[in-house]
Write a protein that holds these residues in place. Structure first.
Motif, PDB file in Angstrom:
ATOM      1  N   ARG A  34       1.086  -1.153   0.049  1.00 61.86           N
ATOM      2  CA  ARG A  34      -0.115  -0.044   0.150  1.00 61.86           C
ATOM      3  C   ARG A  34       1.017   1.201   0.035  1.00 61.86           C
ATOM      4  NH1 ARG A  34      -1.804   0.318   6.252  1.00 61.86           N
ATOM      5  NH2 ARG A  34      -0.041   0.468   7.247  1.00 61.86           N
ATOM      6  N   THR A 169      -0.393   0.577  -3.526  1.00 60.61           N
ATOM      7  CA  THR A 169      -1.606   0.160  -4.090  1.00 60.61           C
ATOM      8  C   THR A 169      -2.053  -0.965  -3.195  1.00 60.61           C
ATOM      9  OG1 THR A 169      -0.327  -0.332  -6.332  1.00 60.61           O
ATOM     10  CG2 THR A 169      -2.133  -1.423  -6.047  1.00 60.61           C
ATOM     11  N   VAL A 171      -4.189  -3.468  -1.002  1.00 52.68           N
ATOM     12  CA  VAL A 171      -5.066  -4.665  -1.309  1.00 52.68           C
ATOM     13  C   VAL A 171      -6.258  -4.574  -0.557  1.00 52.68           C
ATOM     14  CG1 VAL A 171      -5.126  -6.899  -0.927  1.00 52.68           C
ATOM     15  CG2 VAL A 171      -3.208  -5.982  -2.214  1.00 52.68           C
ATOM     16  N   THR A 186      -7.478  -4.777  -5.603  1.00 52.00           N
ATOM     17  CA  THR A 186      -6.546  -3.702  -5.262  1.00 52.00           C
ATOM     18  C   THR A 186      -7.260  -2.526  -5.762  1.00 52.00           C
ATOM     19  OG1 THR A 186      -5.169  -3.148  -7.229  1.00 52.00           O
ATOM     20  CG2 THR A 186      -4.716  -4.944  -5.856  1.00 52.00           C
TER      21      THR A 186
END
Ligand SMILES: Cc1cc2nc3c(=O)[nH]c(=O)nc-3n(C[C@H](O)[C@H](O)[C@H](O)COP(=O)(O)OP(=O)(O)OC[C@H]3O[C@@H](n4cnc5c(N)ncnc54)[C@H](O)[C@@H]3O)c2cc1C
Length: 387
Positions: A34, A169, A171, A186
């Motif tokens: 992330r 990114t 999830v 995602t």
């Protein structure tokens, strides 16, 4: 269609070590984070190999990790600043001497070669120790490394083998169909693989909730500081029974962390890594108590990190039967030192369904009777401190 053979969620050391070994074994591996690579607990750690020598389930894996550290630079092809000069716990009061004896007794359960030593012997290992030093517990085994270098080394070695890292990114969930893992949802869309390995620290608990799994980790904020470089003084890993760990880095900085720890909630979108000045002041006070010479040192920087602690403070390594293809790992507050061994075990479990690594007793089965209120029962809930 699968984009990858394996998706690893989380680019901390557990995720990177797993991904490195799986990629090296020939799988196509994607690591998703992330945030930035190893920006959370793994690069904020102090860098000790913390042997859980008192625990019969974890001691064999700790022993495996210890051996792997000795050759990690060659394995990865990048420097980790591994320093294998042993580990020393030091007591500064009668009460701490009693605690030390208790720790010694617990440690004698495993064959790690600890010995109780007197104040003079402690000062031979660390000449700058306070005159208040009373006794120590020493093992010539164990050591420490530079967490930022180690994280970088795993990430680069993984990419050298052709692995892919996707940063920034989050999830949101694991995709399951007919009892099998299909991939992950995602922020940037769905990505597919038949095996998904969760190494997302405290966030593992949220990703496992939809499968009805009570994942027994609580998240805690721990603070750290580093001074400007000082002349070389000692190489052993120091643990003060006054509540802090301090290592001297290769460049001479004193690098310390300690409590009290604050239990926090983690969320995919929050940023809980904020240093708390009163705790840093407390760390500095105790550092000077242990090493009076540190009084003139300047603070270079301070930071905080969030780590996940399991209910029994032992590593979790687990492969689920349902959904098939899902695995999870957690470092239990000492994942830095254990990561080289955890990565091998997780990679083998992921690719072959079994491993020769000694992981007996480290699965989630051991929590089958855990109360859903376990955090409150232990008073490990957000906003409370341990001291
Ligand atoms: C100050 C401090 C000192 C420490 N000292 C030591 C030490 O000396 N020795 C030791 O052994 N251990 C130490 N630790 C503990 C050690 O750092 C951790 O046990 C270890 O780093 C855990 O690794 P990890 O990969 O599980 O977690 P992390 O490094 O936290 O990695 C988890 C990753 O998952 C990502 N993530 C989370 N949620 C999502 C999501 N939804 N989607 C995508 N990505 C996500 C995060 O961004 C993060 O990068 C220390 C920790 C701290 C904070």
């Amino acid at each position: 269609m699968n984009n990858y053979d394996v998706i690893v969620v989380g680019s901390g050391l557990l995720g990177l070590s797993t991904a490195y070994h799986a990629q090296k074994s020939g799988a196509r591996v994607l690591v998703i984070d992330r945030g930035s690579v190893a920006y959370e607990a793994s690069s904020r750690a102090t860098g000790y190999l913390s042997l859980r020598a008192d625990d019969p389930d974890e001691a064999p894996l700790a022993g495996m990790a210890e051996k792997l550290w000795d050759t990690l630079d060659e394995e990865l092809g990048y420097p980790t600043e591994w320093t294998q000069k042993g580990r020393l716990w030091v007591a500064f009061s009668d009460k701490q001497v009693e605690e030390l004896k208790g720790t010694y007794k617990a440690f004698t359960r495993a064959d790690f070669g600890f010995e109780l030593i007197d104040a003079d012997a402690c000062r031979k290992l660390i000449p700058i120790l306070s005159p208040e030093t009373r006794a120590g517990l020493y093992t010539p085994r164990s050591g420490h490394a530079n967490p930022q270098r180690v994280s970088q080394a795993f990430a680069w070695a993984f990419q050298d083998h052709g692995g892919t890292i996707l940063e920034h990114t989050p999830v949101y969930s694991v995709i399951e169909e007919a009892g099998k893992v299909k991939g992950v949802k995602t922020k940037s869309g769905d990505l597919y693989a038949e095996r998904v390995v969760l190494c997302a620290g405290g966030y593992n608990a949220k990703l496992l909730e939809p499968f009805g799994v009570l994942f027994p980790v609580a998240t805690v904020r721990l603070e750290a500081l580093v001074t400007t470089p000082l002349p070389p003084m000692y190489e052993v890993g120091f643990i003060g029974l006054n509540g802090l760990s301090i290592r001297q880095t290769r460049r001479g900085n004193l690098h310390a962390n300690g409590g009290p720890h604050e239990w926090v909630d983690v969320d995919a979108d929050s940023e809980p890594n904020k240093p708390n000045t009163p705790i840093v002041r407390n760390l500095v006070r105790r550092m000077i108590e242990a090493f009076p010479v540190a009084k003139g040192a300047q603070l270079l920087r301070t930071w905080a990190g969030v780590l996940d602690i399991t209910r029994d403070q032992k590593t979790i390594i687990h492969r689920f039967d349902h959904p098939e293809g899902l695995l999870v790992a957690a470092g239990a507050g000492h994942g830095f030192g254990m990561a080289p061994a955890i990565g091998i075990a997780m990679s083998e479990l992921t690719l072959n369904g079994a491993t020769n690594a000694p992981i007996k007793g480290l699965g989630l089965e051991r929590f089958s009777t855990l109360s859903p209120n376990w955090k409150a029962e232990k008073q490990w809930h957000a906003g409370s401190y341990n001291t």
